[in-house]
Write an enzyme that holds these catalytic residues in place. Structure first.
Site, PDB file in Angstrom:
ATOM      1  N   ARG A   1     -18.987  -5.861  -2.342  1.00 55.58           N
ATOM      2  CA  ARG A   1     -19.161  -4.957  -1.213  1.00 55.58           C
ATOM      3  C   ARG A   1     -20.245  -4.674  -0.535  1.00 55.58           C
ATOM      4  O   ARG A   1     -20.332  -4.476   0.599  1.00 55.58           O
ATOM      5  CB  ARG A   1     -17.952  -3.755  -1.464  1.00 55.58           C
TER       6      ARG A   1
ATOM      7  N   HIS B   1      -9.880  -6.587  -2.716  1.00 58.31           N
ATOM      8  CA  HIS B   1      -8.957  -5.475  -3.247  1.00 58.31           C
ATOM      9  C   HIS B   1      -8.789  -5.793  -4.822  1.00 58.31           C
ATOM     10  O   HIS B   1      -8.902  -7.017  -5.063  1.00 58.31           O
ATOM     11  CB  HIS B   1      -7.527  -5.629  -2.742  1.00 58.31           C
TER      12      HIS B   1
ATOM     13  N   ARG C   1     -13.262  -4.663 -11.019  1.00 60.49           N
ATOM     14  CA  ARG C   1     -13.779  -3.359 -10.016  1.00 60.49           C
ATOM     15  C   ARG C   1     -15.285  -3.326  -9.985  1.00 60.49           C
ATOM     16  O   ARG C   1     -15.922  -2.849  -8.834  1.00 60.49           O
ATOM     17  CB  ARG C   1     -13.278  -1.857 -10.943  1.00 60.49           C
TER      18      ARG C   1
ATOM     19  N   THR D   1     -15.630   1.696  -3.040  1.00 61.02           N
ATOM     20  CA  THR D   1     -14.850   1.549  -2.183  1.00 61.02           C
ATOM     21  C   THR D   1     -15.569   1.405  -0.576  1.00 61.02           C
ATOM     22  O   THR D   1     -15.417   0.437   0.393  1.00 61.02           O
ATOM     23  CB  THR D   1     -13.807   2.659  -1.879  1.00 61.02           C
TER      24      THR D   1
ATOM     25  N   GLU E   1       1.216  -4.983  -8.750  1.00 67.35           N
ATOM     26  CA  GLU E   1       0.669  -5.854  -7.493  1.00 67.35           C
ATOM     27  C   GLU E   1       0.824  -7.380  -8.035  1.00 67.35           C
ATOM     28  O   GLU E   1       0.889  -7.915  -7.010  1.00 67.35           O
ATOM     29  CB  GLU E   1      -0.750  -5.398  -7.496  1.00 67.35           C
TER      30      GLU E   1
ATOM     31  N   ASN F   1     -13.606  -4.067   3.722  1.00 67.94           N
ATOM     32  CA  ASN F   1     -14.390  -4.238   2.623  1.00 67.94           C
ATOM     33  C   ASN F   1     -14.364  -5.288   1.608  1.00 67.94           C
ATOM     34  O   ASN F   1     -14.317  -5.215   0.385  1.00 67.94           O
ATOM     35  CB  ASN F   1     -14.390  -2.573   1.686  1.00 67.94           C
TER      36      ASN F   1
ATOM     37  N   PHE G   1      -5.277   6.975   6.873  1.00 75.64           N
ATOM     38  CA  PHE G   1      -5.943   5.458   7.311  1.00 75.64           C
ATOM     39  C   PHE G   1      -4.699   4.433   7.134  1.00 75.64           C
ATOM     40  O   PHE G   1      -5.025   3.283   7.313  1.00 75.64           O
ATOM     41  CB  PHE G   1      -7.045   5.193   6.567  1.00 75.64           C
TER      42      PHE G   1
ATOM     43  N   TYR H   1       0.796  -1.215   0.090  1.00 77.61           N
ATOM     44  CA  TYR H   1       0.083   0.021   0.104  1.00 77.61           C
ATOM     45  C   TYR H   1       0.867   1.354  -0.118  1.00 77.61           C
ATOM     46  O   TYR H   1       0.261   2.229   0.213  1.00 77.61           O
ATOM     47  CB  TYR H   1      -0.927   0.096   1.197  1.00 77.61           C
TER      48      TYR H   1
HETATM   49  P1  GDP Z   1     -10.175   0.820  -3.618  1.00 77.36           P
HETATM   50  O1  GDP Z   1      -9.189   0.762  -4.833  1.00 77.36           O
HETATM   51  O2  GDP Z   1     -11.719   0.834  -3.990  1.00 77.36           O
HETATM   52  O3  GDP Z   1      -9.672  -0.395  -2.734  1.00 77.36           O
HETATM   53  O4  GDP Z   1      -9.789   2.032  -2.479  1.00 77.36           O
HETATM   54  P2  GDP Z   1      -8.481   2.863  -2.367  1.00 77.36           P
HETATM   55  O5  GDP Z   1      -7.275   2.528  -3.367  1.00 77.36           O
HETATM   56  O6  GDP Z   1      -8.934   4.563  -2.249  1.00 77.36           O
HETATM   57  O7  GDP Z   1      -8.274   2.555  -0.688  1.00 77.36           O
HETATM   58  C1  GDP Z   1      -7.391   1.468  -0.557  1.00 77.36           C
HETATM   59  C2  GDP Z   1      -8.229   0.557   0.600  1.00 77.36           C
HETATM   60  O8  GDP Z   1      -7.827   1.505   1.624  1.00 77.36           O
HETATM   61  C3  GDP Z   1      -9.715   0.511   0.621  1.00 77.36           C
HETATM   62  O9  GDP Z   1     -10.293  -0.676   0.119  1.00 77.36           O
HETATM   63  C4  GDP Z   1      -9.993   0.604   2.108  1.00 77.36           C
HETATM   64  O10 GDP Z   1      -9.634  -0.888   2.614  1.00 77.36           O
HETATM   65  C5  GDP Z   1      -9.000   1.449   2.705  1.00 77.36           C
HETATM   66  N1  GDP Z   1      -9.611   2.988   2.842  1.00 77.36           N
HETATM   67  C6  GDP Z   1     -10.081   3.633   1.707  1.00 77.36           C
HETATM   68  N2  GDP Z   1     -10.749   4.747   2.160  1.00 77.36           N
HETATM   69  C7  GDP Z   1     -10.641   4.794   3.589  1.00 77.36           C
HETATM   70  C8  GDP Z   1     -11.103   5.687   4.709  1.00 77.36           C
HETATM   71  O11 GDP Z   1     -11.653   6.571   4.272  1.00 77.36           O
HETATM   72  N3  GDP Z   1     -11.072   5.382   6.075  1.00 77.36           N
HETATM   73  C9  GDP Z   1     -10.237   3.732   6.200  1.00 77.36           C
HETATM   74  N4  GDP Z   1     -10.353   3.604   7.435  1.00 77.36           N
HETATM   75  N5  GDP Z   1     -10.048   3.221   5.108  1.00 77.36           N
HETATM   76  C10 GDP Z   1     -10.158   3.471   3.789  1.00 77.36           C
END
Ligand code: GDP
Length: 139
Positions: A102, A115, A85, A91, A126, A112, A57, A49
């Site tokens: 989700r 990934h 996706r 998300t 990845e 959620n 976060f 990540y």
């Molecule tokens: P994704 O591509 O839909 O998985 O979303 P992102 O790449 O934006 O974020 C990666 C992961 O971080 C997400 O799948 C969530 O597990 C976590 N995440 C994203 N936004 C938040 C947030 O606002 N708060 C927290 N605690 N976790 C978040």
């Protein structure tokens, strides 16, 4: 033909929905080209990540991702990055469309269930993070 990385996160494994998630991919004609169950260390989760390291976060997310086993998969198919996706949903499960993984199984914006890579460049990074070439089948 395209490839993407899918992860069933610790909450998905805990909820016993590995089969349900895999079934959704297979029902859509998406092929699994590699698959394994592992548990990440904190350093491994932080490396995965890396792009999110400035986010508030980041520490919580990398703790969560190390909290139990995960299932990592390489998915293969036409336009599979976007199709995966779409199957995953937004998300935040509260914003996710009906019938998405989700929407059906997530309980939290962080926990959620799944990934999925969001672009060809991230998919390449990845997939290589988890699998070497010998572990990926051409299907
Ligand atoms: P994704 O591509 O839909 O998985 O979303 P992102 O790449 O934006 O974020 C990666 C992961 O971080 C997400 O799948 C969530 O597990 C976590 N995440 C994203 N936004 C938040 C947030 O606002 N708060 C927290 N605690 N976790 C978040």
């Amino acid at each position: 033909m395209e490839r993407t990385l899918s992860i069933i996160k610790p909450d998905g494994v805990q909820k016993n929905v590995i089969g349900e998630v895999v079934k959704r991919f297979e029902t859509e004609g998406i092929k699994i080209a590699a698959m394994k169950m592992i548990q990440l260390s904190k350093i491994q989760a932080q490396g995965f990540y890396e792009v999110h390291k400035e986010r508030p976060f980041f520490d919580s997310l990398t703790d969560f991702m190390t909290s139990g086993p995960i299932v990592v998969m390489v998915l293969e198919g036409d336009d599979v990055i976007a199709r995966n996706r779409k199957l995953m949903g937004a998300t935040n499960f509260k914003d996710a469309e009906e019938g998405t993984i989700r929407k059906d199984y997530a309980t939290d914006i962080e926990k959620n269930v799944v990934h999925g890579s969001d672009a060809p460049e991230t998919a390449a990074f990845e997939i290589a993070y988890f699998f070497n070439g010998l572990e990926i089948q051409n299907r």
